[in-house]
Design a protein around this motif. Structure first.
Motif, PDB file in Angstrom:
ATOM      1  N   UNK A 155     -18.313   3.303 -15.245  1.00 23.63           N
ATOM      2  CA  UNK A 155     -19.289   2.894 -14.231  1.00 23.63           C
ATOM      3  C   UNK A 155     -18.639   2.603 -12.874  1.00 23.63           C
ATOM      4  N   UNK A 156     -17.321   2.541 -12.853  1.00 23.13           N
ATOM      5  CA  UNK A 156     -16.629   2.336 -11.585  1.00 23.13           C
ATOM      6  C   UNK A 156     -16.578   3.650 -10.817  1.00 23.13           C
ATOM      7  N   UNK A 157     -16.769   3.574  -9.498  1.00 23.86           N
ATOM      8  CA  UNK A 157     -16.574   4.765  -8.673  1.00 23.86           C
ATOM      9  C   UNK A 157     -15.110   5.173  -8.767  1.00 23.86           C
ATOM     10  N   UNK A 158     -14.868   6.465  -8.655  1.00 21.94           N
ATOM     11  CA  UNK A 158     -13.519   6.989  -8.850  1.00 21.94           C
ATOM     12  C   UNK A 158     -12.521   6.362  -7.883  1.00 21.94           C
ATOM     13  N   UNK A 159     -12.998   5.978  -6.686  1.00 22.24           N
ATOM     14  CA  UNK A 159     -12.093   5.412  -5.680  1.00 22.24           C
ATOM     15  C   UNK A 159     -11.498   4.062  -6.090  1.00 22.24           C
ATOM     16  N   UNK A 160     -12.088   3.422  -7.077  1.00 24.48           N
ATOM     17  CA  UNK A 160     -11.618   2.106  -7.509  1.00 24.48           C
ATOM     18  C   UNK A 160     -10.156   2.135  -7.972  1.00 24.48           C
ATOM     19  N   UNK A 161      -9.694   3.288  -8.410  1.00 18.84           N
ATOM     20  CA  UNK A 161      -8.311   3.345  -8.922  1.00 18.84           C
ATOM     21  C   UNK A 161      -7.293   2.961  -7.860  1.00 18.84           C
ATOM     22  N   UNK A 162      -7.636   3.147  -6.573  1.00 20.98           N
ATOM     23  CA  UNK A 162      -6.694   2.768  -5.518  1.00 20.98           C
ATOM     24  C   UNK A 162      -6.445   1.255  -5.523  1.00 20.98           C
ATOM     25  N   UNK A 163      -7.469   0.473  -5.832  1.00 18.15           N
ATOM     26  CA  UNK A 163      -7.294  -0.981  -5.932  1.00 18.15           C
ATOM     27  C   UNK A 163      -6.499  -1.325  -7.180  1.00 18.15           C
ATOM     28  N   UNK A 164      -6.828  -0.684  -8.302  1.00 18.59           N
ATOM     29  CA  UNK A 164      -6.068  -0.929  -9.535  1.00 18.59           C
ATOM     30  C   UNK A 164      -4.587  -0.642  -9.333  1.00 18.59           C
ATOM     31  N   UNK A 165      -4.295   0.285  -8.448  1.00 21.76           N
ATOM     32  CA  UNK A 165      -2.904   0.655  -8.151  1.00 21.76           C
ATOM     33  C   UNK A 165      -2.368  -0.071  -6.919  1.00 21.76           C
ATOM     34  N   UNK A 166      -3.053  -1.166  -6.570  1.00 22.79           N
ATOM     35  CA  UNK A 166      -2.613  -2.086  -5.507  1.00 22.79           C
ATOM     36  C   UNK A 166      -2.394  -1.391  -4.167  1.00 22.79           C
ATOM     37  N   UNK A 167      -3.190  -0.370  -3.906  1.00 26.61           N
ATOM     38  CA  UNK A 167      -3.111   0.399  -2.655  1.00 26.61           C
ATOM     39  C   UNK A 167      -1.771   1.108  -2.471  1.00 26.61           C
ATOM     40  N   UNK A 168      -0.964   1.146  -3.500  1.00 26.59           N
ATOM     41  CA  UNK A 168       0.342   1.808  -3.368  1.00 26.59           C
ATOM     42  C   UNK A 168       0.205   3.326  -3.373  1.00 26.59           C
ATOM     43  N   UNK A 169      -0.939   3.852  -3.839  1.00 22.12           N
ATOM     44  CA  UNK A 169      -1.104   5.302  -3.951  1.00 22.12           C
ATOM     45  C   UNK A 169      -2.002   5.893  -2.867  1.00 22.12           C
ATOM     46  N   UNK A 170      -2.483   5.069  -1.933  1.00 19.80           N
ATOM     47  CA  UNK A 170      -3.265   5.639  -0.851  1.00 19.80           C
ATOM     48  C   UNK A 170      -2.331   6.415   0.078  1.00 19.80           C
ATOM     49  N   UNK A 171      -2.815   7.494   0.687  1.00 16.42           N
ATOM     50  CA  UNK A 171      -1.994   8.144   1.714  1.00 16.42           C
ATOM     51  C   UNK A 171      -1.715   7.133   2.826  1.00 16.42           C
ATOM     52  N   UNK A 172      -0.512   7.158   3.363  1.00 15.24           N
ATOM     53  CA  UNK A 172      -0.163   6.195   4.415  1.00 15.24           C
ATOM     54  C   UNK A 172       0.842   6.824   5.364  1.00 15.24           C
ATOM     55  N   UNK A 173       0.360   7.695   6.247  1.00 12.57           N
ATOM     56  CA  UNK A 173       1.268   8.442   7.138  1.00 12.57           C
ATOM     57  C   UNK A 173       1.684   7.637   8.363  1.00 12.57           C
ATOM     58  N   UNK A 174       2.342   6.525   8.128  1.00 12.39           N
ATOM     59  CA  UNK A 174       2.750   5.627   9.202  1.00 12.39           C
ATOM     60  C   UNK A 174       4.160   5.123   8.950  1.00 12.39           C
ATOM     61  N   UNK A 175       4.766   4.579   9.995  1.00 13.14           N
ATOM     62  CA  UNK A 175       6.050   3.895   9.837  1.00 13.14           C
ATOM     63  C   UNK A 175       5.753   2.535   9.225  1.00 13.14           C
ATOM     64  N   UNK A 176       6.065   2.396   7.947  1.00 17.32           N
ATOM     65  CA  UNK A 176       5.607   1.206   7.216  1.00 17.32           C
ATOM     66  C   UNK A 176       6.528   0.010   7.418  1.00 17.32           C
ATOM     67  N   UNK A 177       5.911  -1.165   7.444  1.00 14.83           N
ATOM     68  CA  UNK A 177       6.604  -2.436   7.599  1.00 14.83           C
ATOM     69  C   UNK A 177       6.538  -3.187   6.265  1.00 14.83           C
ATOM     70  N   UNK A 178       7.673  -3.657   5.779  1.00  8.69           N
ATOM     71  CA  UNK A 178       7.697  -4.438   4.541  1.00  8.69           C
ATOM     72  C   UNK A 178       7.016  -5.787   4.762  1.00  8.69           C
ATOM     73  N   UNK A 179       6.246  -6.228   3.759  1.00  6.70           N
ATOM     74  CA  UNK A 179       5.469  -7.460   3.914  1.00  6.70           C
ATOM     75  C   UNK A 179       5.784  -8.453   2.801  1.00  6.70           C
ATOM     76  N   UNK A 180       5.419  -9.702   3.061  1.00  6.96           N
ATOM     77  CA  UNK A 180       5.576 -10.771   2.082  1.00  6.96           C
ATOM     78  C   UNK A 180       4.507 -10.668   1.008  1.00  6.96           C
TER      79      UNK A 180
END
Length: 257
Positions: A155-180
């Motif tokens: 019953x979950x929309x397919x996009x929910x998996x990105x949250x289950x994966x803690x947003x680590x699998x979303x495309x992110x074409x940026x210069x990333x900054x490490x966070x706390x």
């Protein structure tokens, strides 16, 4: 972008958790100027209101007019019905662009094109969210896990998996900054917890298909809970700056063209 929350907008506004100041401060330390910010997929302004004290001007957008109508008023905030993937904003407008608990519903390629067009060269993109709830009560937490992974399976929309994966699998074409690493913690009544669970999109899908609530058994257990419950959510946070464009000459040298 999907609109799953226009129906029940008021419940969503009342029941969804608010972010702590710690996440705002984590973001702001990387924003050199605080003139103009865009909160995309703002809903009823849960994150917008936290930014309001720090920026001269903020524009908050969502495709749900019902959600935006519930957002709190601030003199420096303009609420606009616009899709995040196609906006009317000028090029290089924003010092900060935020998306809180919404990017998984976006068309990534189109939204990121807007980010690259409207973010200042020194600006920051902040993608924020929160993960699976954890209740410091063994049986209630077990019941919620069963609800999430078993009762609502399919019953979950397919996009929910990105949250289950803690947003680590979303495309992110940026210069990333490490966070706390951050988390949210609350003391909720049983009624507050049940109200939050009722805002889950999969609960609505289940009810629409089966004409019955998947929360009945859990509601019975919660009705017997008198003491407040300690609730935790892990905060999902990714920060990035625009990548510098390589010249065509450099691309040829690198063998890209």
């Amino acid at each position: 972008m999907k609109d799953l929350f226009s129906t029940g907008s008021q419940l969503y506004q009342q029941a969804r958790p608010s972010y702590p100041q710690a996440v705002v401060q984590e973001i702001l330390q990387y924003v050199p100027a605080k003139n103009f910010a865009w909160d995309a997929g703002a809903g009823s302004g849960q994150f917008t209101q936290l930014l309001a004290p720090y920026f001269d001007h903020i524009v908050a957008t969502d495709i749900s007019e019902q959600q935006l109508q519930l957002a709190p008023y601030f003199e420096n905030v303009s609420y606009q019905v616009q899709a995040a993937e196609q906006t009317s904003f000028a090029d290089k407008s924003f010092d900060l662009i935020t998306v809180a608990q919404a990017i998984h519903w976006f068309d990534f390629e189109k939204f990121y094109k807007e980010v690259y067009r409207t973010l200042k060269p020194t600006g920051l993109l902040a993608v924020i969210g929160y993960g699976m709830i954890d209740v410091q009560h063994t049986e209630i937490n077990r019941q919620i896990q069963m609800l999430y992974f078993e009762t609502l399976k399919g019953y979950w929309d397919v996009e929910r998996h990105y949250i289950d994966e803690a947003y680590t699998t979303i495309p992110f074409p940026f210069e990333e900054i490490a966070v706390t690493s951050l988390k949210m913690q609350y003391q909720w009544t049983a009624a507050q917890l049940l109200k939050y669970l009722s805002t889950w999109s999969a609960v609505k899908h289940y009810q629409d298909k089966n004409n019955a609530s998947p929360l009945v058994a859990l509601a019975e257990i919660l009705s017997q809970q008198e003491a407040d419950l300690t609730i935790e959510f892990p905060i999902l946070l990714r920060l990035g700056r625009l990548k510098a464009k390589k010249s065509k000459r450099n691309k040829r040298i690198l063998g890209i063209l």
